[in-house]
Design an enzyme around this catalytic site. Structure first.
Site, PDB file in Angstrom:
ATOM      1  N   ASN A   7       0.604  -1.323  -0.381  1.00 34.29           N
ATOM      2  CA  ASN A   7       0.147  -0.038  -0.705  1.00 34.29           C
ATOM      3  C   ASN A   7       0.644   0.852  -0.191  1.00 34.29           C
ATOM      4  OD1 ASN A   7      -1.309   2.429   1.418  1.00 34.29           O
ATOM      5  ND2 ASN A   7      -3.019   1.495   1.903  1.00 34.29           N
ATOM      6  N   ASP A   9       0.616   4.399  -0.353  1.00 30.60           N
ATOM      7  CA  ASP A   9      -0.636   6.049   0.543  1.00 30.60           C
ATOM      8  C   ASP A   9       0.093   6.617   1.137  1.00 30.60           C
ATOM      9  OD1 ASP A   9      -2.958   4.366  -0.785  1.00 30.60           O
ATOM     10  OD2 ASP A   9      -3.877   4.208   0.386  1.00 30.60           O
ATOM     11  N   HIS A  10       0.559   6.126   2.287  1.00 28.20           N
ATOM     12  CA  HIS A  10       2.132   6.745   2.793  1.00 28.20           C
ATOM     13  C   HIS A  10       2.985   7.551   2.363  1.00 28.20           C
ATOM     14  CE1 HIS A  10      -0.419   5.075   5.992  1.00 28.20           C
ATOM     15  NE2 HIS A  10      -0.451   3.776   5.593  1.00 28.20           N
ATOM     16  N   ARG A  18       3.417  18.048   2.505  1.00 24.54           N
ATOM     17  CA  ARG A  18       4.104  19.749   2.431  1.00 24.54           C
ATOM     18  C   ARG A  18       3.636  20.113   0.718  1.00 24.54           C
ATOM     19  NH1 ARG A  18       8.968  21.802   4.337  1.00 24.54           N
ATOM     20  NH2 ARG A  18       8.774  21.345   6.167  1.00 24.54           N
ATOM     21  N   HIS A  43      -5.432   3.705  -1.938  1.00 26.64           N
ATOM     22  CA  HIS A  43      -6.859   4.479  -1.712  1.00 26.64           C
ATOM     23  C   HIS A  43      -7.016   5.857  -1.987  1.00 26.64           C
ATOM     24  CE1 HIS A  43     -10.255   4.273   1.954  1.00 26.64           C
ATOM     25  NE2 HIS A  43     -10.244   4.476   0.620  1.00 26.64           N
ATOM     26  N   ARG A  45      -8.808   7.969  -1.987  1.00 29.33           N
ATOM     27  CA  ARG A  45     -10.185   8.961  -0.606  1.00 29.33           C
ATOM     28  C   ARG A  45     -10.677  10.499  -1.451  1.00 29.33           C
ATOM     29  NH1 ARG A  45      -9.204   7.296   4.916  1.00 29.33           N
ATOM     30  NH2 ARG A  45     -10.765   8.288   4.820  1.00 29.33           N
ATOM     31  N   ARG A  49      -6.351  13.136   0.017  1.00 32.01           N
ATOM     32  CA  ARG A  49      -6.051  13.564   1.230  1.00 32.01           C
ATOM     33  C   ARG A  49      -4.563  12.930   1.335  1.00 32.01           C
ATOM     34  NH1 ARG A  49      -7.470   9.894   6.838  1.00 32.01           N
ATOM     35  NH2 ARG A  49      -9.188  11.005   6.880  1.00 32.01           N
ATOM     36  N   HIS A  50      -4.068  12.297  -0.023  1.00 27.63           N
ATOM     37  CA  HIS A  50      -2.915  11.272  -0.261  1.00 27.63           C
ATOM     38  C   HIS A  50      -2.757  11.479  -1.944  1.00 27.63           C
ATOM     39  CE1 HIS A  50      -5.231   7.214   0.718  1.00 27.63           C
ATOM     40  NE2 HIS A  50      -5.100   7.483   1.852  1.00 27.63           N
ATOM     41  N   GLU A  70      -8.669   0.522  -3.668  1.00 23.73           N
ATOM     42  CA  GLU A  70      -9.100   0.894  -2.533  1.00 23.73           C
ATOM     43  C   GLU A  70      -9.873   1.764  -2.899  1.00 23.73           C
ATOM     44  OE1 GLU A  70      -7.554   1.036   1.076  1.00 23.73           O
ATOM     45  OE2 GLU A  70      -6.007  -0.745   0.963  1.00 23.73           O
ATOM     46  N   THR A 100      -7.340   6.732   9.094  1.00 24.58           N
ATOM     47  CA  THR A 100      -7.089   5.602   8.347  1.00 24.58           C
ATOM     48  C   THR A 100      -8.557   4.942   8.103  1.00 24.58           C
ATOM     49  OG1 THR A 100      -5.752   3.420   8.185  1.00 24.58           O
ATOM     50  CG2 THR A 100      -5.807   4.650   9.994  1.00 24.58           C
ATOM     51  N   THR A 101      -8.205   3.977   8.039  1.00 21.91           N
ATOM     52  CA  THR A 101      -9.996   3.225   7.456  1.00 21.91           C
ATOM     53  C   THR A 101     -10.167   2.015   8.955  1.00 21.91           C
ATOM     54  OG1 THR A 101      -9.104   2.443   5.401  1.00 21.91           O
ATOM     55  CG2 THR A 101     -11.038   1.418   6.204  1.00 21.91           C
ATOM     56  N   GLU A 151     -10.839  -8.687   2.397  1.00 25.39           N
ATOM     57  CA  GLU A 151     -10.408  -8.809   2.910  1.00 25.39           C
ATOM     58  C   GLU A 151     -10.581  -8.914   4.571  1.00 25.39           C
ATOM     59  OE1 GLU A 151      -7.714  -5.792   1.216  1.00 25.39           O
ATOM     60  OE2 GLU A 151      -6.559  -5.003   3.647  1.00 25.39           O
ATOM     61  N   HIS A 191      -4.185  -4.887   7.143  1.00 29.01           N
ATOM     62  CA  HIS A 191      -4.376  -3.291   8.507  1.00 29.01           C
ATOM     63  C   HIS A 191      -3.724  -3.241  10.029  1.00 29.01           C
ATOM     64  CE1 HIS A 191      -6.423   0.463   9.095  1.00 29.01           C
ATOM     65  NE2 HIS A 191      -6.129   0.542  10.434  1.00 29.01           N
ATOM     66  N   GLY A 192      -2.440  -2.719   9.440  1.00 27.03           N
ATOM     67  CA  GLY A 192      -1.681  -2.778  11.200  1.00 27.03           C
ATOM     68  C   GLY A 192      -0.833  -4.197  10.894  1.00 27.03           C
ATOM     69  N   GLY A 213       0.978  -1.523   4.668  1.00 33.82           N
ATOM     70  CA  GLY A 213       1.559   0.176   3.954  1.00 33.82           C
ATOM     71  C   GLY A 213       2.246  -0.128   4.805  1.00 33.82           C
ATOM     72  N   HIS A 214       1.810   1.098   6.390  1.00 28.95           N
ATOM     73  CA  HIS A 214       2.624   1.743   7.072  1.00 28.95           C
ATOM     74  C   HIS A 214       3.955   1.237   7.678  1.00 28.95           C
ATOM     75  CE1 HIS A 214       3.207   3.643  10.728  1.00 28.95           C
ATOM     76  NE2 HIS A 214       3.261   5.004  10.408  1.00 28.95           N
TER      77      HIS A 214
END
Ligand code: PXP
Length: 243
Positions: A7, A9-10, A18, A43, A45, A49-50, A70, A100-101, A151, A191-192, A213-214
Site C-alpha cells: 500500500n 498511500d503513505h 507539503r 486508496h 479517498r 488527502r494522499h 481501494e 486511517t480506515t 480482506e 491493516h496494522g 503499507g505503514h
C-alpha cells in the site's frame, strides 16, 4: 504463500504534507516491484488527502503488477475505478474524521448500494474484494452481495496488547478466514500488519494476499523501499512455512 500487496498511500501522505511533488508514489510502486511485491494497493479517498487522480492515472500507465484500487461506495471514485480498470477493487468504509480506515465495511447497513457498486465494477471486468471485520455475519452478507474476495481487517489483532488478547484475536481471524474460504471467496487480510506480527497471519490456511503499507513505508525511510519489501516477503515466506 500469500501474495504481498504494497500500500503506497503513505508515500503520498508525506508528499501532501507539503503539497509538493516528492516523494512520488509512482516511483515507490516501481521500487516495490523491484523488491518483490506481488501487487500495488492504493486508496483514492473522497477527500484526496494522499493519492491524487493523477497518481492513479500514472499508476495505471506504468505499473505492470496487479493494481488493487481501494475505494468507498461513492459515485465519483467508483466511476474513476471503472475507467481505470484495475485488476481488483477493494470496497472500504470512509469517514472524513478518521486517521486511517478504522473499521470494516458494514454490508448490512449499505447492502443496496454495495450490490449496485459491485455490479458496476463487475461490468467493468474488475474483481471485487470487501474489507470486512472478522465477523461471520458480515462475511456471509459479503458473499450474498456477490463479492469475489474478502480482506479481513487485522486491526484488532494488530493492536492487541496482551498475549491473551493477541491469541484471542488470532483465533477470531482464523475462524473468519475459514468462513471466507468455505463460502468460496478468496481470502485476503490487512491493516496494522508489521514485521513483528505478520507471520501468524501469513500462516493462516488459504491466505491469498496481505496488504501492508505503514510498516513497510516506515522501514523504507532507513533501509530503502526495495530492502523493506524484501524483508517483509521473507517473513511472509517463513510464516507460510508454519502452516
Ligand atoms: N487494507 C486496507 C483496506 C486499508 O485501508 C489499509 C490502510 O490504508 C491497509 C490494508 C494497510 O494498512 P497499514 O497501512 O496499516 O499496513
Amino acid at each position: 504463500m500469500p501474495e504481498l500487496g504494497i500500500n503506497i498511500d503513505h508515500v503520498a501522505t508525506v508528499r501532501e504534507a507539503r503539497k509538493t511533488n516528492e516523494p512520488d508514489p509512482v516511483l515507490a510502486a516501481a521500487l516495490a516491484d523491484l523488491g518483490g511485491a506481488d501487487g500495488i494497493t492504493f486508496h483514492l479517498r473522497e477527500d484526496r488527502r494522499h493519492i491524487q487522480d493523477r497518481d492513479v492515472q500514472l499508476l495505471r500507465e506504468t505499473v505492470t503488477l496487479p493494481l488493487n484500487f481501494e475505494l468507498a461506495c461513492e459515485k465519483n471514485v467508483v466511476d474513476i475505478a471503472c475507467q481505470i480498470r484495475p485488476y481488483q477493487a477493494t470496497l472500504v468504509p470512509e469517514r472524513r474524521a478518521e486517521v486511517t480506515t478504522e473499521g470494516g465495511l458494514d454490508v448490512f447497513g449499505n447492502r443496496a448500494r454495495i450490490i449496485e457498486v459491485i455490479q458496476q465494477l463487475h461490468d467493468a471486468g474488475i474483481v471485487v474484494s470487501l474489507f470486512l471485520d472478522p465477523d461471520e455475519a458480515q462475511i456471509e452478507a459479503g458473499q450474498e452481495v456477490g463479492a469475489n474476495a474478502v480482506e479481513l481487517h487485522t486491526g484488532a489483532y494488530a493492536h492487541a496488547a496482551a498475549r491473551f488478547d493477541f491469541q484471542r484475536e488470532l483465533d477470531i481471524l482464523r475462524t473468519a478466514a475459514a468462513c471466507v474460504v468455505d463460502l468460496g471467496m478468496v481470502l485476503h487480510a490487512g491493516h496494522g500488519l508489521t514485521y513483528h506480527n505478520v507471520k501468524p497471519v501469513a500462516a493462516i490456511q488459504h491466505m491469498g494476499e496481505l496488504n501492508i503499507g505503514h510498516s513497510i513505508i516506515a522501514r523504507s525511510i532507513t533501509t530503502g523501499l526495495v530492502q523493506a519489501v524484501r524483508d517483509m516477503k521473507r517473513l511472509i515466506e517463513r510464516g507460510a512455512g508454519l502452516s
